[in-house]
Design an enzyme around this catalytic site. Sequence first.
Site, PDB file in Angstrom:
ATOM      1  CG  HIS A 146     -14.295 -20.202  14.498  1.00 15.24           C
ATOM      2  ND1 HIS A 146     -13.660 -21.207  15.186  1.00 15.24           N
ATOM      3  CD2 HIS A 146     -15.614 -20.527  14.498  1.00 15.24           C
ATOM      4  CE1 HIS A 146     -14.550 -22.096  15.593  1.00 15.24           C
ATOM      5  NE2 HIS A 146     -15.750 -21.706  15.187  1.00 15.24           N
ATOM      6  CD  GLU A 147     -18.532 -19.169  12.287  1.00 11.07           C
ATOM      7  OE1 GLU A 147     -18.956 -20.171  11.683  1.00 11.07           O
ATOM      8  OE2 GLU A 147     -18.548 -19.069  13.523  1.00 11.07           O
ATOM      9  CG  HIS A 164     -17.072 -24.149  11.056  1.00 10.70           C
ATOM     10  ND1 HIS A 164     -16.698 -25.283  11.743  1.00 10.70           N
ATOM     11  CD2 HIS A 164     -17.392 -23.221  11.997  1.00 10.70           C
ATOM     12  CE1 HIS A 164     -16.799 -25.063  13.052  1.00 10.70           C
ATOM     13  NE2 HIS A 164     -17.212 -23.815  13.226  1.00 10.70           N
ATOM     14  CG  HIS A 220     -18.871 -28.178   3.447  1.00 10.98           C
ATOM     15  ND1 HIS A 220     -19.659 -27.332   2.699  1.00 10.98           N
ATOM     16  CD2 HIS A 220     -19.385 -29.431   3.241  1.00 10.98           C
ATOM     17  CE1 HIS A 220     -20.590 -28.020   2.085  1.00 10.98           C
ATOM     18  NE2 HIS A 220     -20.460 -29.295   2.398  1.00 10.98           N
TER      19      HIS A 220
END
Length: 233
Positions: free
Chosen positions: A102-103, A106, A110
């Site tokens: 999940h991280e 991100h 980006h």
Amino acid sequence: MYYPMFFEPTYMLVIIGVIICLLASSKMKSTFNKYSRVRNHSGMTGREAAEQVLRGAGIYDVRVEHISGDLTDHYDPRTKVLRLSDATYNSTSVAAVGVAAHECGHAIQHATGYAPLKIRGALVPVANFGSAIAWPLILIGLLFSSRSSMLFLNLGIIAFSLAVLFQIVTLPVEFNASSRAIRILGSSGMLYEDEVDATKKVLSAAALTYVAGAASAILQLLRIILLANSRRD
């Protein structure tokens, strides 16, 4: 009818918001704890999973680091550092792999210029400023009965609205990161199908905490607006 300020009917909106957040937090913790005891078939850690997801996405300039605490995992776009908590970094559970992926979602957002992430990033200083000054302005507006106090109250509502807007914009960012994570974990073969289903439950429970936070903030904003309208009347 007159009600003391801290016991008037609109306070029920705050109570409802608190209950929603407590339920979502409890669901998140119980789901994570359940699947943190389920080891993934390959035995890879959260750190290893993160590194594999990042490489698979062609991202080589993001560092994966450890951070203390539980569920303090996050990606910092300013330094391009993905930080994984005690419960994730060295854990081989399916929950840890899901959170790590999940991280990474991100980080991929980006790298690809995902618009909602850019908007959220731009809102951070504004939302922080709004959160800091909102309640002092609102309290001044509620505690004093003068024409100028209404100006403070209105400014406080605007400031608080900025913080609420940040929470609303956060929702698509979090949902999208989870969607990316689940898709990658399934298509790459990093997890078996039943393990992917487990990560879906973990990430869905995590998403509920963001929904609950946004709902609570909206209810609080509604309460303040109702109080302001009653003062105008």
